[in-house]
Design a protein around this motif. Sequence first.
Motif, PDB file in Angstrom:
ATOM      1  N   VAL A 166     -51.744  47.482  29.569  1.00  5.72           N
ATOM      2  CA  VAL A 166     -51.331  48.211  28.370  1.00  5.72           C
ATOM      3  C   VAL A 166     -51.016  47.231  27.244  1.00  5.72           C
ATOM      4  CG1 VAL A 166     -49.645  49.829  27.418  1.00  5.72           C
ATOM      5  CG2 VAL A 166     -50.460  50.137  29.748  1.00  5.72           C
ATOM      6  N   SER A 167     -50.370  46.140  27.603  1.00  2.70           N
ATOM      7  CA  SER A 167     -50.010  45.144  26.572  1.00  2.70           C
ATOM      8  C   SER A 167     -51.251  44.624  25.862  1.00  2.70           C
ATOM      9  CB  SER A 167     -49.238  43.984  27.203  1.00  2.70           C
ATOM     10  OG  SER A 167     -47.971  44.434  27.626  1.00  2.70           O
ATOM     11  N   ALA A 168     -52.313  44.414  26.618  1.00  5.75           N
ATOM     12  CA  ALA A 168     -53.550  43.872  26.044  1.00  5.75           C
ATOM     13  C   ALA A 168     -54.205  44.855  25.070  1.00  5.75           C
ATOM     14  CB  ALA A 168     -54.527  43.509  27.156  1.00  5.75           C
ATOM     15  N   GLN A 169     -53.828  46.141  25.166  1.00  8.01           N
ATOM     16  CA  GLN A 169     -54.402  47.146  24.253  1.00  8.01           C
ATOM     17  C   GLN A 169     -53.449  47.525  23.130  1.00  8.01           C
ATOM     18  OE1 GLN A 169     -55.252  50.493  26.792  1.00  8.01           O
ATOM     19  NE2 GLN A 169     -56.267  49.181  28.280  1.00  8.01           N
ATOM     20  N   SER A 170     -52.278  46.914  23.118  1.00  7.91           N
ATOM     21  CA  SER A 170     -51.254  47.297  22.143  1.00  7.91           C
ATOM     22  C   SER A 170     -51.397  46.507  20.849  1.00  7.91           C
ATOM     23  CB  SER A 170     -49.859  47.053  22.741  1.00  7.91           C
ATOM     24  OG  SER A 170     -49.714  47.802  23.922  1.00  7.91           O
ATOM     25  N   GLN A 171     -50.663  46.946  19.828  1.00  6.92           N
ATOM     26  CA  GLN A 171     -50.668  46.189  18.557  1.00  6.92           C
ATOM     27  C   GLN A 171     -49.422  45.306  18.452  1.00  6.92           C
ATOM     28  OE1 GLN A 171     -52.247  49.542  18.425  1.00  6.92           O
ATOM     29  NE2 GLN A 171     -53.878  48.050  18.762  1.00  6.92           N
ATOM     30  N   ALA A 172     -48.451  45.546  19.324  1.00  9.88           N
ATOM     31  CA  ALA A 172     -47.288  44.653  19.469  1.00  9.88           C
ATOM     32  C   ALA A 172     -46.614  45.021  20.785  1.00  9.88           C
ATOM     33  CB  ALA A 172     -46.299  44.831  18.323  1.00  9.88           C
ATOM     34  N   ILE A 173     -45.895  44.054  21.377  1.00  8.91           N
ATOM     35  CA  ILE A 173     -45.124  44.402  22.575  1.00  8.91           C
ATOM     36  C   ILE A 173     -43.659  43.989  22.383  1.00  8.91           C
ATOM     37  CG2 ILE A 173     -47.173  44.193  24.047  1.00  8.91           C
ATOM     38  CD1 ILE A 173     -45.823  41.730  25.362  1.00  8.91           C
ATOM     39  N   VAL A 174     -42.775  44.774  23.011  1.00  6.42           N
ATOM     40  CA  VAL A 174     -41.333  44.514  22.942  1.00  6.42           C
ATOM     41  C   VAL A 174     -40.849  44.158  24.352  1.00  6.42           C
ATOM     42  CG1 VAL A 174     -39.065  45.548  22.529  1.00  6.42           C
ATOM     43  CG2 VAL A 174     -40.995  46.139  21.033  1.00  6.42           C
ATOM     44  N   ILE A 175     -40.158  43.028  24.445  1.00  6.71           N
ATOM     45  CA  ILE A 175     -39.557  42.603  25.714  1.00  6.71           C
ATOM     46  C   ILE A 175     -38.050  42.753  25.572  1.00  6.71           C
ATOM     47  CG2 ILE A 175     -39.247  40.681  27.320  1.00  6.71           C
ATOM     48  CD1 ILE A 175     -42.204  41.603  27.031  1.00  6.71           C
ATOM     49  N   ASN A 176     -37.470  43.701  26.313  1.00  5.82           N
ATOM     50  CA  ASN A 176     -36.024  43.951  26.259  1.00  5.82           C
ATOM     51  C   ASN A 176     -35.499  43.809  27.680  1.00  5.82           C
ATOM     52  OD1 ASN A 176     -33.617  45.627  26.648  1.00  5.82           O
ATOM     53  ND2 ASN A 176     -33.921  46.373  24.574  1.00  5.82           N
ATOM     54  N   ILE A 177     -34.583  42.843  27.888  1.00 12.83           N
ATOM     55  CA  ILE A 177     -34.162  42.558  29.261  1.00 12.83           C
ATOM     56  C   ILE A 177     -32.890  43.283  29.672  1.00 12.83           C
ATOM     57  CG2 ILE A 177     -35.375  40.346  29.451  1.00 12.83           C
ATOM     58  CD1 ILE A 177     -32.470  39.076  29.034  1.00 12.83           C
ATOM     59  N   GLY A 178     -32.552  44.354  28.935  1.00 14.41           N
ATOM     60  CA  GLY A 178     -31.453  45.204  29.403  1.00 14.41           C
ATOM     61  C   GLY A 178     -31.843  45.811  30.742  1.00 14.41           C
ATOM     62  N   SER A 179     -30.901  46.353  31.459  1.00 17.53           N
ATOM     63  CA  SER A 179     -31.087  46.814  32.835  1.00 17.53           C
ATOM     64  C   SER A 179     -32.244  47.822  33.010  1.00 17.53           C
ATOM     65  CB  SER A 179     -29.773  47.470  33.260  1.00 17.53           C
ATOM     66  OG  SER A 179     -29.839  47.819  34.590  1.00 17.53           O
ATOM     67  N   PRO A 180     -33.114  47.704  34.044  1.00 16.88           N
ATOM     68  CA  PRO A 180     -33.065  46.688  35.091  1.00 16.88           C
ATOM     69  C   PRO A 180     -33.665  45.347  34.656  1.00 16.88           C
ATOM     70  CG  PRO A 180     -34.933  48.133  35.483  1.00 16.88           C
ATOM     71  CD  PRO A 180     -34.215  48.655  34.274  1.00 16.88           C
ATOM     72  N   PHE A 181     -33.117  44.293  35.250  1.00 17.10           N
ATOM     73  CA  PHE A 181     -33.657  42.956  35.040  1.00 17.10           C
ATOM     74  C   PHE A 181     -33.790  42.354  36.436  1.00 17.10           C
ATOM     75  CE2 PHE A 181     -32.760  38.363  34.113  1.00 17.10           C
ATOM     76  CZ  PHE A 181     -33.957  38.099  33.490  1.00 17.10           C
ATOM     77  N   ASN A 182     -34.986  42.499  37.009  1.00 21.67           N
ATOM     78  CA  ASN A 182     -35.192  42.080  38.394  1.00 21.67           C
ATOM     79  C   ASN A 182     -36.564  41.391  38.523  1.00 21.67           C
ATOM     80  OD1 ASN A 182     -37.046  44.158  38.219  1.00 21.67           O
ATOM     81  ND2 ASN A 182     -35.664  45.657  39.149  1.00 21.67           N
ATOM     82  N   GLN A 183     -36.942  41.046  39.752  1.00 20.92           N
ATOM     83  CA  GLN A 183     -38.189  40.293  39.975  1.00 20.92           C
ATOM     84  C   GLN A 183     -39.408  41.018  39.433  1.00 20.92           C
ATOM     85  OE1 GLN A 183     -38.941  37.276  40.840  1.00 20.92           O
ATOM     86  NE2 GLN A 183     -36.786  36.764  41.051  1.00 20.92           N
ATOM     87  N   ASP A 184     -39.481  42.324  39.680  1.00 21.97           N
ATOM     88  CA  ASP A 184     -40.622  43.125  39.205  1.00 21.97           C
ATOM     89  C   ASP A 184     -40.719  43.084  37.680  1.00 21.97           C
ATOM     90  OD1 ASP A 184     -41.744  43.951  41.494  1.00 21.97           O
ATOM     91  OD2 ASP A 184     -41.298  46.105  41.231  1.00 21.97           O
ATOM     92  N   LYS A 185     -39.569  43.252  37.046  1.00 17.97           N
ATOM     93  CA  LYS A 185     -39.537  43.272  35.576  1.00 17.97           C
ATOM     94  C   LYS A 185     -39.955  41.904  35.036  1.00 17.97           C
ATOM     95  CE  LYS A 185     -37.715  45.079  31.542  1.00 17.97           C
ATOM     96  NZ  LYS A 185     -36.369  45.557  31.238  1.00 17.97           N
ATOM     97  N   MET A 186     -39.438  40.830  35.661  1.00 15.16           N
ATOM     98  CA  MET A 186     -39.789  39.482  35.186  1.00 15.16           C
ATOM     99  C   MET A 186     -41.286  39.225  35.338  1.00 15.16           C
ATOM    100  SD  MET A 186     -36.727  36.868  36.089  1.00 15.16           S
ATOM    101  CE  MET A 186     -35.966  37.516  37.536  1.00 15.16           C
ATOM    102  N   GLU A 187     -41.840  39.716  36.437  1.00 15.91           N
ATOM    103  CA  GLU A 187     -43.286  39.529  36.651  1.00 15.91           C
ATOM    104  C   GLU A 187     -44.070  40.300  35.584  1.00 15.91           C
ATOM    105  OE1 GLU A 187     -44.548  40.517  40.634  1.00 15.91           O
ATOM    106  OE2 GLU A 187     -46.652  40.201  40.075  1.00 15.91           O
ATOM    107  N   ALA A 188     -43.657  41.542  35.346  1.00 11.16           N
ATOM    108  CA  ALA A 188     -44.328  42.362  34.330  1.00 11.16           C
ATOM    109  C   ALA A 188     -44.206  41.699  32.952  1.00 11.16           C
ATOM    110  CB  ALA A 188     -43.717  43.765  34.307  1.00 11.16           C
ATOM    111  N   ILE A 189     -43.042  41.134  32.678  1.00  8.29           N
ATOM    112  CA  ILE A 189     -42.807  40.498  31.368  1.00  8.29           C
ATOM    113  C   ILE A 189     -43.761  39.316  31.176  1.00  8.29           C
ATOM    114  CG2 ILE A 189     -41.163  39.040  30.092  1.00  8.29           C
ATOM    115  CD1 ILE A 189     -38.915  40.943  31.014  1.00  8.29           C
ATOM    116  N   GLU A 190     -43.798  38.419  32.158  1.00 11.04           N
ATOM    117  CA  GLU A 190     -44.610  37.203  31.959  1.00 11.04           C
ATOM    118  C   GLU A 190     -46.097  37.545  31.884  1.00 11.04           C
ATOM    119  OE1 GLU A 190     -41.565  33.793  33.008  1.00 11.04           O
ATOM    120  OE2 GLU A 190     -43.653  33.471  32.495  1.00 11.04           O
ATOM    121  N   LEU A 191     -46.541  38.473  32.739  1.00 10.07           N
ATOM    122  CA  LEU A 191     -47.963  38.856  32.702  1.00 10.07           C
ATOM    123  C   LEU A 191     -48.298  39.550  31.379  1.00 10.07           C
ATOM    124  CD1 LEU A 191     -48.447  40.126  36.373  1.00 10.07           C
ATOM    125  CD2 LEU A 191     -49.348  38.004  35.379  1.00 10.07           C
ATOM    126  N   SER A 192     -47.374  40.354  30.893  1.00  5.45           N
ATOM    127  CA  SER A 192     -47.597  41.059  29.621  1.00  5.45           C
ATOM    128  C   SER A 192     -47.633  40.096  28.455  1.00  5.45           C
ATOM    129  CB  SER A 192     -46.479  42.077  29.378  1.00  5.45           C
ATOM    130  OG  SER A 192     -46.804  43.282  29.991  1.00  5.45           O
TER     131      SER A 192
END
Length: 283
Positions: free
Chosen positions: A54-80
Amino acid sequence: MHEQMTFYLNQIVEQNPLINCLTNKVTTNFQANALLAIGASPIMTDEPDASPLVSAQSQAIVINIGSPFNQDKMEAIELSIKAAIDKQIPVIIDPVGVAALSNRLAYIEHLLSEYEIAAVCGNYSEIAALAGAKSNGKGVDGGHPEGEMTDHLLKVANLYQTVVVATGKTDYIANQTAVYAHQYGDALLGYVTGTGCVATTIVAAFISQAPTPADYLTAATLATGFYAWCGGRAVQLTTGPGDLPIHLLNQLYEHSVKANNKKTSDKELTNLTITQERMSSND
Ligand SMILES: Nc1ncnc2c1ncn2[C@@H]1O[C@H](COP(=O)(O)OP(=O)(O)OP(=O)(O)O)[C@@H](O)[C@H]1O
Ligand SMILES: Cc1ncsc1CCO
């Protein structure tokens, strides 16, 4: 200023940019509604398999580390982030909680050092923490950090070569050379959770329409001015925090989508001006 504001607002309405928000469970609905209200198209994904696509098709992405902040979220963040940067899609970071939690601070410092981030938008404590100052923040709240906020913004902007936004009584917006400021908000906005998270998504929508990265400072300045100005007007119509989000969404819509549909100049918006606070760290 008014012409630039009209340009960005019309662009958002006409282009309907897709903004992928990897965000928190507290404010996700408010952020999605605010993006819709200004004519953007929100999507909230934080799964490591879906989010980068989805990030690759977006015009901007927002990374907000408010809860949850866990392994899955971190992986999604870096890949995005990698997927977005690969396509020159701007990445906007909201460093929620970095003033209170050292692991979050280290993580955001890592993202800012490793990747070309378009803008980082937080409250006073979060930006002060990124500048290495004593932030006096509590949980996710803003507080009153030690030192000058303009110093903190310029330090973060220079450390990471990015645009920096600090929200609070005065909103500050800076890059490596200049700091802009305005006071269009209202203290009542602090009584509704997510008004800062929403500010970041509005910044992302404006930055998505910036002609070049050199325009990110202007885009972020106009975005926070527009958002806080709508917030201030919304407060005049409220009886308290309960109906503030309703009036805020209405104001955002009124001065973007509705004004664009009318095809006439939004005269009320002409009163919105933002001044330069200072030039560089040496001033
Ligand atoms: N004391 C104040 N006076 C005027 N405006 C304010 C004040 N405090 C916050 N605001 C406005 O409220 C909005 C949110 O800013 P704030 O700094 O409270 O965000 P935040 O702490 O990140 O919020 P959240 O974590 O709940 O999303 C901004 O538009 C800002 O201009
Ligand atoms: C209250 C709260 N807790 C984690 S994220 C969030 C939303 C405001 O930052």
